[in-house]
Motif scaffolding. Sequence first.
Motif, mmCIF file in Angstrom:
data_model
loop_
_atom_site.group_PDB
_atom_site.id
_atom_site.type_symbol
_atom_site.label_atom_id
_atom_site.label_comp_id
_atom_site.label_asym_id
_atom_site.label_seq_id
_atom_site.Cartn_x
_atom_site.Cartn_y
_atom_site.Cartn_z
ATOM 1 N N LYS A 42 -8.375 -18.800 25.875
ATOM 2 C CA LYS A 42 -7.406 -19.798 26.009
ATOM 3 C C LYS A 42 -7.814 -20.565 27.364
ATOM 4 O O LYS A 42 -7.691 -21.568 27.596
ATOM 5 N N SER A 43 -7.970 -19.744 28.359
ATOM 6 C CA SER A 43 -8.571 -20.353 29.633
ATOM 7 C C SER A 43 -9.569 -21.142 29.571
ATOM 8 O O SER A 43 -9.859 -22.173 30.040
ATOM 9 N N THR A 44 -10.592 -20.556 28.758
ATOM 10 C CA THR A 44 -11.841 -21.497 28.460
ATOM 11 C C THR A 44 -11.638 -22.883 27.888
ATOM 12 O O THR A 44 -12.351 -23.880 28.443
ATOM 13 N N LEU A 157 -1.409 -26.106 32.227
ATOM 14 C CA LEU A 157 -0.958 -25.204 32.960
ATOM 15 C C LEU A 157 -1.652 -23.913 32.256
ATOM 16 O O LEU A 157 -1.390 -23.431 31.245
ATOM 17 N N ASP A 158 -2.158 -22.809 33.321
ATOM 18 C CA ASP A 158 -2.928 -21.669 32.962
ATOM 19 C C ASP A 158 -1.849 -20.746 33.219
ATOM 20 O O ASP A 158 -1.881 -20.177 34.371
ATOM 21 N N GLU A 159 -1.262 -19.987 32.219
ATOM 22 C CA GLU A 159 -0.048 -19.057 32.750
ATOM 23 C C GLU A 159 0.572 -19.154 34.050
ATOM 24 O O GLU A 159 0.365 -18.351 34.950
ATOM 25 N N PRO A 160 1.033 -20.245 34.226
ATOM 26 C CA PRO A 160 1.654 -20.498 35.574
ATOM 27 C C PRO A 160 2.915 -19.744 35.944
ATOM 28 O O PRO A 160 3.067 -19.609 36.886
HETATM 29 MG MG LIG Z 1 -6.931 -16.844 31.074
#
Ligand SMILES: [Mg+2]
Lengths: 355, 291, 275
Positions: A42-44, A157-160
């Motif tokens: 996901k982050s990638t 937004l990454d797991e904000p």
């Molecule tokens: Mg991540």
Amino acid sequence: MAEIRFENVRKMFGEDTIIPDMNMTIKDGSFTVIVGPSGCGKSTTLRMIAGLETQTEGNIYIGDRLVNDVSPGKRNVSMVFQNYALYPTMTVKGNIEFGLKNRKVPKAERQKLIEEVADIVGLTPYLNKKPQKLSGGQRQRVALARAMVKKPDVFILDEPLSNLDAKLRQQMRSELVQLHAKLGTTFVYVTHDQVEAMSMGDEIVLLDQGEIMQMAPPLDLYNYPANRFTAQFIGTPPMNLVSVDQLPSAGFNEKAVEQIGFRPEKAKLRHFPGNDQFSMPCTILNRETLGSEIIYQLDTLAGRLFAKTFNEPVVDAEQLFVSVNNEDIYYFKENGRCIAPYLNRETPIKVRSTV
Amino acid sequence: MSGWFERFRPYVMVAPAIIVFVLFFIYPIGYMIYLSFHEWDFISPEKQFVGLDNFSGLSEHPEFLKSLENTFVFTFFSVGITTVLALLLALWINRPTRFYGFVQGAVFSPHIISLVSIAMLWMWLMDPQYGLLNWGLELFGLPQSEWLASPETALYSIILVAIWKSIGFNTLIIIAGLQSIPPHLYEAAALDQSSRFTSFAKITFPMISPTLFFLIIMNLIGSFQVFETIDIMTQGGPLQSTNTLVYYIYEYGFRFFQLGYASSAGVILLIVLSILTVLYFFLMSRRVHYQ
Amino acid sequence: MKTSRYALKGLNVLGLLIVIAIFATPFVWMAVTSVKSLSETITFPPVWIPETIRFENFALAWDTGPFFRYFVNSLVVTLSILVLQLFTIVPAAYAFARYRFFADRALFALTMITLMIPTQLIFLPVYLQFSSWGLLDTHLALILPFAANAFAIFMLRQTFKQVPEELLEAARLDQASEWKIMYMVMVPMAKPTIITLLLFSFITHWNDYFWPLVMTTTDASRTLPVGISALTNVEGGVAWHIMMAGNMILVVPILIIFFIAQRHIIRAFVYTGVK
Ligand SMILES: [Mg+2]
Ligand SMILES: Nc1ncnc2c1ncn2[C@@H]1O[C@H](COP(=O)(O)OP(=O)(O)OP(=O)(O)O)[C@@H](O)[C@H]1O
């Protein structure tokens, strides 16, 4: 404002292929949530949109622009990080202003923009404070303001919200949704919390090991899972799966299905077998009372199954029967694909969601 | 766009520092090693290659051997006594009150004063005729000492000054080590009703022994370089009794212009320091391993 | 029981007072001597309170040599070193912390080796080098070798490495150039470390005796510690009161600074010593 398009994107870290071949279009103005188990990429994916990682192969478009070779600062993408990533030595104002200064926005305009966003996120009284002096929720708002002030085409937004306590998270969720409605910008939001995904997104991308398992609006994902993975990922407790050869009645075999499934909340617990196609004797192993609902763990011939009932504690009896209405049963083929018998089609989702 | 510059940026950033290091530290070491195989008086145009003659000359040179011996005696006593006293002092004054803070400050204060002032101050304190130290000895009914004036006591007087100067720094480093011991270890020990001595032997000492190791090595490296106090207080005398390795190099290089000799003495110092440094890194890697 | 507790406490305080005395008395004695007359320094047993306080000793000490010159030299040399170090240390530490480049490990190893080379080892060859460049007895000879500081690079690199990667990414998304990231984001975050390192450098070089002793031959470039040391051989025998007065000029300012900023200075030294 822009849509985001992935075209045969492949991402490798050294020898490891993290994302084999990704194709998707994130709709302009949508609130798209990318969800999936930890380490699924996901982050990638997000970082490739931002330009913080470069894809190994394939093309990424933001709007009509091919951004493969565009540096992060020039993509007109704003990012909100899990740990906020606020500049600790700058004031709230300095944090919001930094990006504008780098873009050589004139002072008067900067001032106006800052006042505007500070007002939206309710930070006006804190502009001259350092981030360390703020609470978690306030820091999150600073991060949002910093992202908003650039008027980006895309928000990522990454797991904000994962660093906030449960109550604040709840509140920020709805604030974010409202913010999205107000701005109308494309939001791409990563979480591994399916509740967050279901409650916030208007489009959900479910990833597993770098592959898109399904991309659909939340209710479609719940009602019409495309495959076993989706069916099991969405919903708590997860969908019950039973192998066909463990079933007493042979009626299921005809469509070459391997497993059938049903959601715990569709299971009926009764003292008699009834005449549904799926009905099995069971005993209660365990019961969890969660206020309005009760979750049962059942022991059956086909293994352990879950049932979830609302407001109707079952009388403790030695022998109970678990049964499911025919239309609540999902059929899974050997390759994990889900077919819905009442439509007799391989991909019920698209059909249903367009009706 | 500026890809070319991007690639060279790191080099541009480290270059100034690296140039200084190479020019003033790395290259001179090489030059010193080169000189140690030559005979040169700084004036004659010719440097004459003499192989290992300088080293064999040194090994028979009583003044050099004396300086080596003095350096080892100085190192042994100053480092040994400083470490033990600093440990005891640290255990004693490691309390968070203001008064203890003041004691810590007082103990540390010599460390920030120039060795020049410290040397001159102690020369005065150790004056055999009018010095405060002899007055103090007399006060307690002890025999007076000649301090720096006698070959028997001069080196020990210098050692005393070195201990006085460095004990505070050592104490505070050990205190920092003590404070980084997680308190829950002591709580567990208290529950086990262990005596103070047991908790020192079982908890405190093992936990600060890495700190102590490094202090000892740093002190060793430092004390092999002793120069200032000697130069100001005794100039190596009386009768060579306080001549040390660095002072020897200084004298032979600067007074007698025997650069080959001085350089080979420098090479010997280099070898000693290298051994200590390797030991240091060895311990450091072991420590990293523990954590 | 109770009395023995009090006795122990009293004993403890007494012990602490003795410890303070051991470290304070020499300085007190220096102060006392510095305002004595010559005859008061050569009496035994020593006198603790001089008959008249002779402040003129300070003027006399100051006039034994060009002390103003020494003071200016010390200031020029020390401040130049600090400024130069600031400009060499920060970029080098940043590059070592944040970039991978060809031979980065080798260059860092070289820095670490330098860290272990004391000036006492290299003064002779550097002296010869400076003499061939005609730089002996100049400020440059006192400044240049310390224009970079391996130890500071090592420490600052550690600090830079601790800055979370996300912060840099945020700055990159904010369209900050690499230089801007360094000076606007990273350096402000490392400010406490940088101040500590500079404080450490200042005290080291302000007090340094060995290097200026070796590299200077005239008063034109001598620094305070070297100048003060000349008081040991004033003509006409040792004059302890003048010597102590001269040293008071060197010691008192540092002691005052120390007791004002004691916590910071101690932290600076302990921090640089422990890590
Ligand atoms: Mg991540
Ligand atoms: N810089 C990198 N170098 C090597 N491997 C990496 C790198 N970044 C990520 N990975 C690997 O890529 C995979 C996907 O990582 P990613 O961070 O995208 O997961 P994620 O879905 O965001 O997980 P999480 O929910 O835990 O944040 C992981 O297996 C991770 O180990």
